[in-house]
Scaffold this active site. Structure first.
Site, PDB file in Angstrom:
ATOM      1  N   LYS A  48      45.620  43.233  58.154  1.00  0.00           N
ATOM      2  CA  LYS A  48      45.010  42.050  57.541  1.00  0.00           C
ATOM      3  C   LYS A  48      45.679  41.746  56.198  1.00  0.00           C
ATOM      4  O   LYS A  48      46.404  42.585  55.657  1.00  0.00           O
ATOM      5  CB  LYS A  48      43.514  42.277  57.369  1.00  0.00           C
ATOM      6  CG  LYS A  48      43.166  43.439  56.453  1.00  0.00           C
ATOM      7  CD  LYS A  48      41.713  43.885  56.617  1.00  0.00           C
ATOM      8  CE  LYS A  48      41.390  45.021  55.658  1.00  0.00           C
ATOM      9  NZ  LYS A  48      40.045  45.573  55.909  1.00  0.00           N
ATOM     10  N   ARG A 145      27.513  45.466  54.850  1.00  0.00           N
ATOM     11  CA  ARG A 145      28.409  44.330  54.711  1.00  0.00           C
ATOM     12  C   ARG A 145      28.356  43.596  56.047  1.00  0.00           C
ATOM     13  O   ARG A 145      27.563  42.701  56.224  1.00  0.00           O
ATOM     14  CB  ARG A 145      29.822  44.803  54.346  1.00  0.00           C
ATOM     15  CG  ARG A 145      30.800  43.670  54.124  1.00  0.00           C
ATOM     16  CD  ARG A 145      32.168  44.159  53.660  1.00  0.00           C
ATOM     17  NE  ARG A 145      32.839  45.008  54.624  1.00  0.00           N
ATOM     18  CZ  ARG A 145      34.086  45.455  54.496  1.00  0.00           C
ATOM     19  NH1 ARG A 145      34.803  45.121  53.422  1.00  0.00           N
ATOM     20  NH2 ARG A 145      34.631  46.228  55.400  1.00  0.00           N
ATOM     21  N   TYR A 267      50.448  36.729  22.746  1.00  0.00           N
ATOM     22  CA  TYR A 267      49.207  36.030  22.410  1.00  0.00           C
ATOM     23  C   TYR A 267      48.249  36.927  21.618  1.00  0.00           C
ATOM     24  O   TYR A 267      48.095  38.113  21.930  1.00  0.00           O
ATOM     25  CB  TYR A 267      48.471  35.614  23.682  1.00  0.00           C
ATOM     26  CG  TYR A 267      49.056  34.420  24.392  1.00  0.00           C
ATOM     27  CD1 TYR A 267      49.166  33.190  23.761  1.00  0.00           C
ATOM     28  CD2 TYR A 267      49.473  34.529  25.711  1.00  0.00           C
ATOM     29  CE1 TYR A 267      49.696  32.089  24.427  1.00  0.00           C
ATOM     30  CE2 TYR A 267      49.996  33.437  26.393  1.00  0.00           C
ATOM     31  CZ  TYR A 267      50.108  32.216  25.731  1.00  0.00           C
ATOM     32  OH  TYR A 267      50.624  31.141  26.393  1.00  0.00           O
ATOM     33  N   MET A 326      51.079  34.439  31.843  1.00  0.00           N
ATOM     34  CA  MET A 326      51.065  33.917  33.213  1.00  0.00           C
ATOM     35  C   MET A 326      52.333  34.239  33.992  1.00  0.00           C
ATOM     36  O   MET A 326      52.285  34.709  35.128  1.00  0.00           O
ATOM     37  CB  MET A 326      50.838  32.404  33.203  1.00  0.00           C
ATOM     38  CG  MET A 326      50.687  31.818  34.594  1.00  0.00           C
ATOM     39  SD  MET A 326      50.532  30.035  34.578  1.00  0.00           S
ATOM     40  CE  MET A 326      48.906  29.836  33.841  1.00  0.00           C
TER      41      MET A 326
HETATM   42  C1  PLP Z   1      40.176  46.962  55.867  1.00  0.00           C
HETATM   43  C2  PLP Z   1      39.474  47.746  56.875  1.00  0.00           C
HETATM   44  C3  PLP Z   1      40.034  48.927  57.386  1.00  0.00           C
HETATM   45  C4  PLP Z   1      41.253  49.566  56.764  1.00  0.00           C
HETATM   46  O1  PLP Z   1      40.862  50.191  55.561  1.00  0.00           O
HETATM   47  P1  PLP Z   1      41.820  51.073  54.641  1.00  0.00           P
HETATM   48  O2  PLP Z   1      40.924  51.619  53.606  1.00  0.00           O
HETATM   49  O3  PLP Z   1      42.820  50.108  54.082  1.00  0.00           O
HETATM   50  O4  PLP Z   1      42.462  52.096  55.490  1.00  0.00           O
HETATM   51  C5  PLP Z   1      39.398  49.538  58.450  1.00  0.00           C
HETATM   52  N1  PLP Z   1      38.246  49.044  58.974  1.00  0.00           N
HETATM   53  C6  PLP Z   1      37.664  47.922  58.481  1.00  0.00           C
HETATM   54  C7  PLP Z   1      36.394  47.436  59.079  1.00  0.00           C
HETATM   55  C8  PLP Z   1      38.240  47.248  57.421  1.00  0.00           C
HETATM   56  O5  PLP Z   1      37.647  46.161  56.925  1.00  0.00           O
END
Ligand code: PLP
Length: 387
Positions: A48, A145, A267, A326
């Site tokens: 992802k 979640r 800055y 930036m």
């Molecule tokens: C992102 C995610 C993972 C991978 O997690 P890592 O900590 O990056 O290994 C696995 N399962 C779910 C449901 C996730 O959202």
């Protein structure tokens, strides 16, 4: 090492303000290492967020060629892209399915992860219209979640009246405290997930992301789901990270300037010079994901964590000087020999000399956020060891 970019890209890379090198051999070695640690369980690859900023096309293809046949993406768009590089792999979409997206799931052979009551109801309606199709079921064991309620999931498993076309190929849950091996939450979630897994006997189950793999075989079930460890980041706090670094970020020195003691830098005059200094100004800033919270001073975080960010150049670590802006960051190179650095040289922001997790710590965040925040303004190249 082979550089997998062509000459035109090489020219661009050689003059880029900010450049990222992704070592695909280190990436696939990490995945194979995680597969070994996963024992009898199969090992997926979580790709992802553009494969944690490394590029879903190249990373997806490399991991597929290394043997990965189960992938997790967050969105249906990511799944559609990945399908081109992982032709016969199983691709799970973590955010699930929404009305209007079902065709894209079917056409690209993507498996939705059903993770709420609403999605489950919608999915049942889809099955009634379209017939059999695989799905995964995400069950909540305490993260709060995503995931359907545990008791509902168990009841659903035993429900003889549920449609025969409802055919989960995976039940999964996610650990809240996998990165903290001393947390009692891990055991609690394990016990809960065992109940779910037993209710769905004969269907693959999956509990662990990267961190859970390191908790041992009890946590592996049938499929592990590593992400961050594939990309070289730290999954478990307080444990030496055994993974190879995958991503190197470097920023070009635009100017080296000499500044007298008593002057200030950047800055807010956030850094006051107590000695005659040399400063290297590089072309990366917070708009590129080099976070402002890493400034050497002038940001609230420095009152809690005194240590600001560091880069690496000419064999030495060099501290960030003053506030990160930036598009530009200033490094104090006074301790390097005169003429060691000239405009056009590159400072490593993170890589094999400064771990991405060290950058994260001085920015008050985690390596995941650094990797996925590198933005759009960089040139990326891929390297791999020759076979
Ligand atoms: C992102 C995610 C993972 C991978 O997690 P890592 O900590 O990056 O290994 C696995 N399962 C779910 C449901 C996730 O959202």
């Amino acid at each position: 090492m082979t550089d997998l970019t062509d000459d035109y890209e090489d020219d661009r890379f050689g003059s880029a303000g900010l450049r990222l090198t992704v070592d695909l051999t280190a990436m696939t070695d990490n995945w194979k290492d995680l597969a070994r640690r996963s024992g009898k369980a199969r090992t997926a690859a979580v790709v992802k967020a553009d494969a944690y900023g490394t590029g879903i096309e190249d990373a997806g293809e490399a991991l597929y060629l290394a043997g990965a046949r189960d992938f997790f993406v967050a969105t249906v768009d990511e799944g559609v892209t990945l399908r081109l590089y992982a032709p016969d792999a199983r691709i799970f979409v973590l955010c699930g399915i929404w009305p209007g997206t079902e065709r894209r799931f079917f056409e690209n052979d993507l498996v939705p992860v059903i993770s709420s009551e609403e999605q489950l109801a919608f999915w049942m309606a889809v099955l009634a219209d379209y017939g059999d199709y695989p799905c995964a079921l995400h069950v909540d064991t305490g993260f709060n979640r995503l995931g359907i309620d545990m008791d509902e999931a168990v009841a659903l498993a035993d429900d003889v009246s549920r449609p025969a076309s409802f055919a989960p190929v995976l039940v999964m849950s996610h650990l809240a405290c996998g990165d903290d091996h001393s947390s009692p939450m891990n055991r609690q979630q394990l016990e809960s997930f065992r109940r779910v897994s037993a209710a769905y006997e004969g269907i693959d189950s999956s509990l662990s992301a990267s961190a859970g793999i390191f908790l041992g075989s009890d946590y592996h079930f049938d499929l592990t789901r590593p992400g961050i460890s594939i990309y070289g980041g730290e999954a478990v706090s307080g444990l030496a990270n055994p993974m190879r670094p995958v991503v190197t970020a470097e920023a070009r020195v635009i100017q080296v300037r000499t500044v007298k003691a008593g002057q200030s830098v950047s800055y807010g005059r956030a850094m006051q010079l107590t000695r005659d200094s040399r400063l290297a100004v590089v072309s990366a800033g917070y708009a590129d994901g080099y976070m402002r919270s890493q400034s050497s001073g002038g940001v609230p975080l420095r009152q809690i964590l005194p240590q600001g960010g560091h880069g690496f150049i000419a064999g030495r670590r060099v501290p960030v000087a003053g506030r990160i802006t930036m598009d530009l960051t200033i490094f104090d190179i006074t301790d390097l020999p005169d003429n060691a650095i000239t405009a056009g040289d590159y400072v490593e922001l993170f890589g094999s000399n400064v771990a991405v997790d060290e950058v994260a710590r001085s920015a008050g965040t985690i390596g995941y956020e650094i990797l996925t925040s590198m933005g759009l303004r960089h040139e990326r190249r891929y390297i791999a060891e020759e076979e």
